[in-house]
Design an enzyme around this catalytic site. Structure first.
Site, PDB file in Angstrom:
ATOM      1  N   ASP A 124      94.236  19.249  93.623  1.00 34.87           N
ATOM      2  CA  ASP A 124      95.710  19.405  94.466  1.00 34.87           C
ATOM      3  C   ASP A 124      96.723  20.211  93.572  1.00 34.87           C
ATOM      4  O   ASP A 124      97.506  20.656  94.340  1.00 34.87           O
ATOM      5  CB  ASP A 124      96.103  17.903  94.768  1.00 34.87           C
ATOM      6  CG  ASP A 124      96.433  17.141  93.599  1.00 34.87           C
ATOM      7  OD1 ASP A 124      96.486  17.397  92.774  1.00 34.87           O
ATOM      8  OD2 ASP A 124      97.081  15.930  93.839  1.00 34.87           O
ATOM      9  N   TYR A 147      96.343  25.572  83.594  1.00 40.87           N
ATOM     10  CA  TYR A 147      95.088  24.914  83.964  1.00 40.87           C
ATOM     11  C   TYR A 147      94.952  25.100  85.708  1.00 40.87           C
ATOM     12  O   TYR A 147      93.997  25.316  85.964  1.00 40.87           O
ATOM     13  CB  TYR A 147      95.246  23.403  83.643  1.00 40.87           C
ATOM     14  CG  TYR A 147      94.406  22.309  84.603  1.00 40.87           C
ATOM     15  CD1 TYR A 147      93.051  22.600  84.548  1.00 40.87           C
ATOM     16  CD2 TYR A 147      95.059  21.624  85.493  1.00 40.87           C
ATOM     17  CE1 TYR A 147      92.173  21.694  85.494  1.00 40.87           C
ATOM     18  CE2 TYR A 147      94.283  20.789  86.468  1.00 40.87           C
ATOM     19  CZ  TYR A 147      92.749  20.732  86.380  1.00 40.87           C
ATOM     20  OH  TYR A 147      91.991  20.107  87.270  1.00 40.87           O
TER      21      TYR A 147
HETATM   22  P1  NAD Z   1      86.727  16.128  81.898  1.00 38.41           P
HETATM   23  O1  NAD Z   1      87.489  16.908  80.973  1.00 38.41           O
HETATM   24  O2  NAD Z   1      86.426  14.567  81.925  1.00 38.41           O
HETATM   25  O3  NAD Z   1      85.124  16.466  81.869  1.00 38.41           O
HETATM   26  C1  NAD Z   1      84.676  18.163  82.024  1.00 38.41           C
HETATM   27  C2  NAD Z   1      83.554  18.106  81.658  1.00 38.41           C
HETATM   28  O4  NAD Z   1      83.101  19.328  81.849  1.00 38.41           O
HETATM   29  C3  NAD Z   1      82.919  17.618  80.127  1.00 38.41           C
HETATM   30  O5  NAD Z   1      82.007  16.813  80.216  1.00 38.41           O
HETATM   31  C4  NAD Z   1      82.861  18.829  79.447  1.00 38.41           C
HETATM   32  O6  NAD Z   1      81.956  18.781  78.425  1.00 38.41           O
HETATM   33  C5  NAD Z   1      82.317  19.824  80.491  1.00 38.41           C
HETATM   34  N1  NAD Z   1      82.617  21.245  80.260  1.00 38.41           N
HETATM   35  C6  NAD Z   1      83.778  21.938  79.860  1.00 38.41           C
HETATM   36  N2  NAD Z   1      83.646  23.283  79.759  1.00 38.41           N
HETATM   37  C7  NAD Z   1      82.060  23.486  80.148  1.00 38.41           C
HETATM   38  C8  NAD Z   1      81.421  24.699  79.974  1.00 38.41           C
HETATM   39  N3  NAD Z   1      81.801  25.653  79.885  1.00 38.41           N
HETATM   40  N4  NAD Z   1      79.981  24.390  80.588  1.00 38.41           N
HETATM   41  C9  NAD Z   1      79.386  23.154  80.747  1.00 38.41           C
HETATM   42  N5  NAD Z   1      80.318  21.758  80.685  1.00 38.41           N
HETATM   43  C10 NAD Z   1      81.610  22.033  80.384  1.00 38.41           C
HETATM   44  O7  NAD Z   1      87.083  16.382  83.341  1.00 38.41           O
HETATM   45  P2  NAD Z   1      87.280  15.451  84.694  1.00 38.41           P
HETATM   46  O8  NAD Z   1      88.591  14.701  84.856  1.00 38.41           O
HETATM   47  O9  NAD Z   1      85.841  14.741  85.003  1.00 38.41           O
HETATM   48  O10 NAD Z   1      87.423  16.493  85.766  1.00 38.41           O
HETATM   49  C11 NAD Z   1      86.160  17.058  86.517  1.00 38.41           C
HETATM   50  C12 NAD Z   1      86.497  18.093  87.656  1.00 38.41           C
HETATM   51  O11 NAD Z   1      87.332  17.681  88.512  1.00 38.41           O
HETATM   52  C13 NAD Z   1      87.243  19.318  86.853  1.00 38.41           C
HETATM   53  O12 NAD Z   1      87.003  20.444  87.619  1.00 38.41           O
HETATM   54  C14 NAD Z   1      88.624  19.101  87.546  1.00 38.41           C
HETATM   55  O13 NAD Z   1      89.581  20.406  87.493  1.00 38.41           O
HETATM   56  C15 NAD Z   1      88.388  18.348  88.738  1.00 38.41           C
HETATM   57  N6  NAD Z   1      89.725  17.375  88.982  1.00 38.41           N
HETATM   58  C16 NAD Z   1      90.217  16.455  88.210  1.00 38.41           C
HETATM   59  C17 NAD Z   1      91.138  15.436  88.416  1.00 38.41           C
HETATM   60  C18 NAD Z   1      91.590  14.617  87.629  1.00 38.41           C
HETATM   61  O14 NAD Z   1      92.538  13.547  87.905  1.00 38.41           O
HETATM   62  N7  NAD Z   1      90.789  14.345  86.498  1.00 38.41           N
HETATM   63  C19 NAD Z   1      91.771  15.473  89.855  1.00 38.41           C
HETATM   64  C20 NAD Z   1      91.240  16.688  90.806  1.00 38.41           C
HETATM   65  C21 NAD Z   1      90.222  17.461  90.547  1.00 38.41           C
END
Ligand code: NAD
Ligand code: TYD
Length: 333
Positions: A124, A147
């Site tokens: 969002d 970001y």
């Molecule tokens: P996180 O940081 O916990 O996990 C990210 C994962 O991606 C990690 O396991 C990391 O090793 C892997 N990663 C990073 N770069 C990489 C690459 N180049 N190749 C392969 N793997 C790679 O993130 P999260 O909180 O689980 O978020 C996951 C997704 O959801 C993201 O795309 C984020 O933008 C989206 N998102 C997160 C939230 C939130 O509140 N956490 C809310 C909405 C959307």
């Protein structure tokens, strides 16, 4: 859908999604591609059945590795990202490399292989801040930190591949997510684990910024719902419908962990700090999804998980994290 590639499946939401999908669909096999950055953690995947889950240690920006992983799969769901706003303010290049270039690489692989579904997990935050009301999918994006700008960049590339090449890209925009296995740099697990240890909770600015809290399993069901029932070329908001000021969240954590408000430490605000996030999820609701977890139960369950799983977060907080914490909070006063 029998064979699904999940990227970033060793992170917070990705690992919860893998567990959810394996539980919900007995015939699904997950190929989990993760680079294992500081946020990727094989401890998040310990309990999974190796017969139904294949882990591939690779970067989504590696064309050969992605083409190999995606060959013969029915869908790819991209979670892989650099995901923390404060880190993107310190240094943004990894965010561009993964959230833009990495996504481009997945789109290229999908175009060549004819992958049937590509779901880009987004946020969002791409809309930016809204004072009143809630953003709909038809509203323009207005990201305001590196970001969210990088996530918007990945999304726009995805939509361009849909319109130009017919790659069947669907996008979800979830709100702030919480639950088990969240890396303790994000506010909720940071404050919970600090409170357990009796350490200060560094609250930015006046503490009145608003986030919409979505339980991780509701987010995973929403992504899965958009993957199975959503349409290519479409965007779906996934809202927690549970907006709280940060100070309210903080007080709740203190109450639930048996601590008092003397632990709250007001610190210098985040530059460009978005005041309020709010999205309207009626489009996904119309397809039959809704958030199920209520706030009191979700927060209680999450705090219980961090209490019961100190082995998981103490290891993290004593590693690279200490350096990060010093850099991030040392000068905040
Ligand atoms: P996180 O940081 O916990 O996990 C990210 C994962 O991606 C990690 O396991 C990391 O090793 C892997 N990663 C990073 N770069 C990489 C690459 N180049 N190749 C392969 N793997 C790679 O993130 P999260 O909180 O689980 O978020 C996951 C997704 O959801 C993201 O795309 C984020 O933008 C989206 N998102 C997160 C939230 C939130 O509140 N956490 C809310 C909405 C959307
Ligand atoms: P965060 O978990 O970083 O998620 P996002 O920035 O993606 O919304 O932060 C959630 C809210 O908590 C946000 O308004 C910033 C605030 N915050 C603090 O007050 N102190 C902190 O130490 C952190 C990490 C965040």
């Amino acid at each position: 859908m029998h064979r699904i590639v999940v990227t970033g499946g060793a992170g917070f939401i990705g690992s919860n999604f893998v567990r959810y999908a394996l539980g919900a669909y007995p015939d699904v096999h997950i190929v989990n591609v993760d680079k294992l950055t500081y946020a990727g953690n094989l401890d998040n995947l310990k309990d999974l059945d190796p017969a139904r889950h294949t882990f591939v240690h690779a970067d989504i920006a590696n064309a050969e590795a992605m083409a190999k992983a995606m060959d013969g799969c029915d869908a790819v769901v991209n979670f892989a990202a650099d995901s923390h706003v404060d880190r993107s303010i310190m240094e943004a290049s990894d965010f561009i490399a993964t959230n833009v270039k990495g996504v481009h690489n997945i789109l290229e692989a999908a175009k060549k292989l004819g992958t049937k579904r590509v779901l880009l997990v987004s946020t969002d935050e791409v809309y930016g801040s809204i004072a009143k009301g809630s953003f709909k999918e038809t509203d323009p994006v207005g990201p305001r930190n590196p970001y969210s700008a990088s996530k918007a960049g990945g999304e726009l590339l995805g939509l361009s591949y849909f319109h130009t090449f017919g790659v069947p890209v669907t996008i979800t925009r979830g709100s702030n997510t919480y639950g088990p296995y969240q890396y303790p740099e994000k506010v909720l697990p940071l404050f919970v684990t600090n409170a357990i240890d009796g350490e200060p909770l560094p609250l930015y600015g006046d503490g009145k910024n608003v986030r919409d809290w979505l339980f991780v399993e509701d987010h995973c069901r929403g992504i899965d719902h958009a993957l199975r029932h959503g349409a290519p070329g479409e965007i779906y908001n996934i809202a927690g419908e549970n907006e709280r000021e940060n100070i309210v969240l903080t007080t709740k954590i203190l109450q639930e962990t048996g601590r008092d408000e003397s632990l709250i430490k007001p610190v210098t605000d985040r530059p460009g700090h978005d005041r309020r996030y709010s999205i309207d999820a009626s489009k996904l609701r119309a397809l039959g999804w809704e958030p199920r977890m209520n706030w009191d139960d979700g927060i209680a369950l999450t705090i219980r998980w961090y209490r019961d799983n100190e082995w998981w977060w103490r290891k993290i907080k004593s590693g690279e994290f200490r350096e990060y914490y010093k850099r991030q909070y040392g000068q905040r006063g």
